[in-house]
Every structure is written in structure tokens, then in C-alpha cells.
Design a protein around this motif. Structure first.
Motif, mmCIF file in Angstrom:
data_model
loop_
_atom_site.group_PDB
_atom_site.id
_atom_site.type_symbol
_atom_site.label_atom_id
_atom_site.label_comp_id
_atom_site.label_asym_id
_atom_site.label_seq_id
_atom_site.Cartn_x
_atom_site.Cartn_y
_atom_site.Cartn_z
ATOM 1 N N ARG A 31 0.668 -1.022 0.044
ATOM 2 C CA ARG A 31 -0.077 0.339 -0.252
ATOM 3 C C ARG A 31 0.839 1.536 -0.002
ATOM 4 N NH1 ARG A 31 -2.558 -0.622 5.322
ATOM 5 N NH2 ARG A 31 -4.047 1.088 4.860
ATOM 6 N N ILE A 32 0.374 2.168 -0.753
ATOM 7 C CA ILE A 32 1.029 3.634 -0.397
ATOM 8 C C ILE A 32 1.619 4.372 0.731
ATOM 9 C CG2 ILE A 32 1.659 5.891 -1.585
ATOM 10 C CD1 ILE A 32 0.037 4.424 -4.244
ATOM 11 N N GLY A 33 2.114 4.566 1.353
ATOM 12 C CA GLY A 33 2.212 5.483 2.699
ATOM 13 C C GLY A 33 1.817 6.481 1.746
ATOM 14 N N VAL A 34 1.605 7.444 3.668
ATOM 15 C CA VAL A 34 1.622 8.406 3.346
ATOM 16 C C VAL A 34 2.566 9.717 3.353
ATOM 17 C CG1 VAL A 34 1.855 8.961 6.528
ATOM 18 C CG2 VAL A 34 0.061 10.764 4.727
ATOM 19 N N SER A 35 2.441 11.014 3.259
ATOM 20 C CA SER A 35 4.367 12.394 2.812
ATOM 21 C C SER A 35 3.269 12.483 3.847
ATOM 22 C CB SER A 35 3.264 12.785 1.683
ATOM 23 O OG SER A 35 4.907 13.580 1.489
ATOM 24 N N TYR A 36 4.840 12.505 4.894
ATOM 25 C CA TYR A 36 5.002 13.961 5.854
ATOM 26 C C TYR A 36 5.443 14.778 5.307
ATOM 27 C CZ TYR A 36 3.779 9.767 8.747
ATOM 28 O OH TYR A 36 3.315 9.503 9.109
ATOM 29 N N ILE A 37 5.451 15.350 4.395
ATOM 30 C CA ILE A 37 5.872 17.339 4.092
ATOM 31 C C ILE A 37 5.948 17.739 5.528
ATOM 32 C CG2 ILE A 37 5.821 18.751 2.344
ATOM 33 C CD1 ILE A 37 4.533 17.405 0.924
ATOM 34 N N PHE A 38 5.156 18.124 5.897
ATOM 35 C CA PHE A 38 4.901 19.276 6.935
ATOM 36 C C PHE A 38 4.657 18.896 8.032
ATOM 37 C CE2 PHE A 38 3.071 20.419 2.925
ATOM 38 C CZ PHE A 38 3.138 21.649 2.759
ATOM 39 N N SER A 39 4.938 17.548 8.622
ATOM 40 C CA SER A 39 5.219 16.981 9.573
ATOM 41 C C SER A 39 6.263 16.611 10.619
ATOM 42 C CB SER A 39 4.851 15.595 10.088
ATOM 43 O OG SER A 39 4.184 14.770 10.869
ATOM 44 N N ASN A 40 6.693 17.276 11.922
ATOM 45 C CA ASN A 40 7.651 16.270 12.365
ATOM 46 C C ASN A 40 7.532 15.827 14.315
ATOM 47 O OD1 ASN A 40 9.717 18.753 11.652
ATOM 48 N ND2 ASN A 40 9.013 20.011 12.231
ATOM 49 N N ASP A 41 8.724 14.678 14.474
ATOM 50 C CA ASP A 41 7.979 13.876 15.188
ATOM 51 C C ASP A 41 8.902 15.142 16.842
ATOM 52 O OD1 ASP A 41 10.262 12.755 15.263
ATOM 53 O OD2 ASP A 41 9.796 11.721 13.789
ATOM 54 N N ASP A 42 9.075 13.940 17.862
ATOM 55 C CA ASP A 42 9.725 14.524 18.998
ATOM 56 C C ASP A 42 10.353 14.877 19.156
ATOM 57 O OD1 ASP A 42 13.649 12.904 19.082
ATOM 58 O OD2 ASP A 42 12.301 13.117 16.742
ATOM 59 N N ASP A 43 11.108 16.664 18.339
ATOM 60 C CA ASP A 43 10.992 17.760 17.801
ATOM 61 C C ASP A 43 10.435 18.946 18.593
ATOM 62 O OD1 ASP A 43 14.188 16.398 17.697
ATOM 63 O OD2 ASP A 43 13.097 16.807 15.342
ATOM 64 N N LEU A 230 4.509 -0.809 3.280
ATOM 65 C CA LEU A 230 3.553 0.249 2.507
ATOM 66 C C LEU A 230 4.673 0.388 1.342
ATOM 67 C CD1 LEU A 230 2.663 2.343 6.029
ATOM 68 C CD2 LEU A 230 1.362 1.404 3.825
ATOM 69 N N GLU A 231 4.424 1.276 0.939
ATOM 70 C CA GLU A 231 5.766 2.262 0.065
ATOM 71 C C GLU A 231 5.395 3.365 0.441
ATOM 72 O OE1 GLU A 231 4.067 0.471 -4.171
ATOM 73 O OE2 GLU A 231 5.408 -0.807 -4.330
ATOM 74 N N PHE A 232 6.284 3.999 -0.566
ATOM 75 C CA PHE A 232 7.273 5.673 0.323
ATOM 76 C C PHE A 232 7.680 6.034 -1.114
ATOM 77 C CE2 PHE A 232 6.389 3.650 3.702
ATOM 78 C CZ PHE A 232 5.445 4.433 4.007
ATOM 79 N N GLN A 233 7.528 7.943 -1.604
ATOM 80 C CA GLN A 233 8.345 8.109 -2.585
ATOM 81 C C GLN A 233 9.553 8.680 -2.268
ATOM 82 O OE1 GLN A 233 5.796 11.025 -3.941
ATOM 83 N NE2 GLN A 233 5.099 9.800 -5.457
ATOM 84 N N SER A 234 9.296 9.025 -0.468
ATOM 85 C CA SER A 234 11.100 9.771 0.226
ATOM 86 C C SER A 234 11.306 8.451 1.331
ATOM 87 C CB SER A 234 11.070 11.133 -0.059
ATOM 88 O OG SER A 234 10.679 11.252 1.392
ATOM 89 N N LEU A 235 12.998 8.427 1.189
ATOM 90 C CA LEU A 235 13.249 7.801 2.304
ATOM 91 C C LEU A 235 12.776 8.799 4.024
ATOM 92 C CD1 LEU A 235 15.485 5.854 4.124
ATOM 93 C CD2 LEU A 235 17.314 7.629 3.112
ATOM 94 N N GLU A 236 12.723 9.817 3.652
ATOM 95 C CA GLU A 236 12.039 10.989 4.353
ATOM 96 C C GLU A 236 10.770 10.516 4.801
ATOM 97 O OE1 GLU A 236 12.401 15.885 5.462
ATOM 98 O OE2 GLU A 236 12.071 14.827 3.563
ATOM 99 N N ASP A 237 10.182 10.311 4.604
ATOM 100 C CA ASP A 237 8.518 9.714 4.343
ATOM 101 C C ASP A 237 8.775 8.588 4.958
ATOM 102 O OD1 ASP A 237 7.371 12.246 3.696
ATOM 103 O OD2 ASP A 237 7.163 11.478 1.521
ATOM 104 N N MET A 238 9.234 7.769 5.077
ATOM 105 C CA MET A 238 9.781 6.473 4.750
ATOM 106 C C MET A 238 10.412 6.206 6.882
ATOM 107 S SD MET A 238 11.344 3.541 6.212
ATOM 108 C CE MET A 238 12.975 4.001 5.396
ATOM 109 N N ILE A 239 10.385 7.124 7.356
ATOM 110 C CA ILE A 239 10.738 7.351 8.205
ATOM 111 C C ILE A 239 10.813 7.693 9.200
ATOM 112 C CG2 ILE A 239 13.581 8.539 9.819
ATOM 113 C CD1 ILE A 239 15.147 8.377 7.522
#
Length: 274
Positions: A31-43, A230-239
Motif C-alpha cells: 500500500r502507498i504510505g502517507v507523505s509527511y511533508i509538513f510533519s515533525n515528531d519528537d522535536d 507500505l510504499e513511499f516516495q522518499s526515504l524521509e517519509d519512510m523514516i
């Protein structure tokens, strides 16, 4: 007023875009994973906050880290495995910060882990100190301070890219100390630490163009015989997705996946469904 764009994130696998625009997986496969273009996490977390951003009850006892709740997974760029975290590929044992200092050498990548929290990555630079991205700033801290009471381990072997010499890894990290906010090129501590060791632009924000096919596949090991991809367009999104799973823990991720599969089967069984 200019256009405003909301953060792109999701709360469950039911909200992750699927291959079918109607939201139904009609065929077996990734399945195609979500893009996290404007998202951060622990920071983004502040002192006293739980991993989901809500206020933590100061009277609530901190959960003990449980290695059995690790989400084991592998990441592929097309057919090449570029990351693996599993008991079959590496030791997942964790240590107290004081004990880890006896095992660290300059240039090592360190991961701090705790139940219900995003993992935090840092570069060990020697003299009991690490460099890490924390709350939108690259900082030089003592390892024991950066741990904030979490367990930790060396994770040099998780990513399969060719690492630079230890001196260069330390130099990369130290040269970024003091960068903050808009000066930063990394979305989270893992991307920063991995960039210091491997020097690959894919770890930086905007390092890859998100168009066309999804070359990255995140394979979540559900059991010895079953996995979910899950599939992603970028390594950043996958991480970002991998870290979200680490934050949730194995039990919660498996529950999400089970709920998703149940909803897909329910839709398929409705009258008129293909």
C-alpha cells in the motif's frame, strides 16, 4: 491571505492512502504510505508531555521499556535492503546510559528508546558527549543528559549504507552544533544522525523529489511468516512512518493492521463490491 496547508499525518492505518483511490485494497500487495511533508515528531514535544503531545500526568509511573514490544522491520530501495531492525539481523539489547559509555567510540550512532516515545538518535563524539537534534536545534550534550533516563544502544548496523570514517562522522556532527529552526536540513534526530554517518542527501528535507513511483518499501514483520508492506516516495517519509510505529509499539501497530484488514474485508463483502 496566502494558501494555508494543514500538517499531513495520520492516526491509524485506516487513514493511510491505499492503491485504490476509493480506499479499498482490491489486490494483494503493498500500500502507498502517507507523505509527511509538513510533519515533525519528537522535536515538537515539550517537557512534561507524553509522546502524543498531551500533558503527562506527573503522578503516572513511567512504563518500563519492553524489548518484546519492538516493531521489527526492514526497508528496501527497490530490491536493495537499506535498513533492518530485527532480532535476526542485529542485537536489539539496550543498556543504561552509564553502561553504554563503556561500549561507545567516537563516530557511533546512539539510539535512546522508551515505551510510548519516539526513539531519539545522536552521534557519540567522545568525552562522554553526543551531538543530537533536539527541539529544532543541534546540541552538544553529555550522553547521560541526552538520554533523559531512557535506555540506549549503538545502532551503527541498522542502516546498510557505506559509513564514512569515524573522524568525518564526528566532524559532520560538530560542524552543525548551534543550527536551529529554519537553518536545519533534517526533520528529526534520526535523519540528522544518519546523515552525519552516511552523508546521503536522502536524509535531508527535500533531498528527494516526491513524484512518480514509490521506490521505498517498509516491510513490517507481523510474525515469522507474515509481513505488511507500505510504499513511499522518499526515504524521509519512510523514516517518519517507521518512527511512528516505534512510538506506538508492536502491540498497537498489530492492532491497527488487524483493524485495517477487517475493514477492508467488510467493504469487499458488501453487496456490489468487486
Amino acid at each position: 491571505m496566502g494558501n494555508q496547508m494543514d500538517r499531513l499525518s495520520h492516526l491509524s492505518y485506516a487513514e493511510v492512502p491505499t492503491v485504490d483511490p476509493n480506499g479499498v485494497d482490491t489486490e494483494e500487495g503493498p500500500r502507498i504510505g502517507v507523505s509527511y511533508i509538513f510533519s515533525n515528531d519528537d522535536d515538537e514535544l515539550e517537557d512534561g508531555c507524553a509522546a502524543d503531545g498531551t500533558q503527562r500526568d506527573p503522578k503516572q509511573e513511567e512504563k518500563q521499556y519492553d524489548q518484546r514490544d519492538e516493531v521489527e522491520c526492514a526497508v528496501y530501495n527497490r530490491d536493495e535492503c537499506i535498513y533492518e531492525k530485527s532480532t535476526k539481523s542485529a542485537s536489539l539489547e539496550v543498556y543504561s546510559p552509564e553502561n553504554l559509555l563503556n561500549k561507545c567510540k567516537a563516530g557511533d550512532l546512539v539510539e535512546f528508546v522508551a515505551t510510548g516515545q519516539y526513539p531519539h538518535w545522536a552521534v557519540y563524539v567522545g568525552d562522554f558527549q553526543v551531538v543530537h537534534l533536539h527541539r529544532a536545534e543541534v546540541k552538544n550534550s553529555f550522553l547521560t543528559d541526552a538520554s533523559q533516563g531512557r535506555r540506549c544502544r549503538v545502532v551503527n548496523d541498522f542502516y546498510k549504507f557505506k559509513a564514512m570514517d569515524a573522524d568525518m562522522v564526528v566532524q559532520n556532527a560538530m560542524e552543525q552544533v548551534g543550527l536551529k529552526d529554519r537553518e536545519l536540513s533534517w526533520r528529526n534526530s534520526e535523519c540528522f544522525a544518519a546523515w552525519c554517518m552516511f552523508g546521503r542527501r536522502e536524509f535531508k528535507m527535500g533531498g528527494e523529489i516526491r513524484i512518480g513511483k514509490q521506490p521505498y518499501r517498509l516491510k513490517i514483520f507481523m510474525s515469522d511468516k507474515h509481513s505488511h508492506v507500505l510504499e513511499f516516495q522518499s526515504l524521509e517519509d519512510m523514516i517518519m512512518e517507521k518512527r511512528r510505529n516505534d512510538h506506538l509499539g508492536r502491540t498497537a501497530v498489530l492492532q491497527e493492521l488487524a483493524a485495517h484488514f477487517s475493514s477492508v474485508e467488510a467493504i469487499k463483502s458488501e453487496p456490489g463490491a468487486d
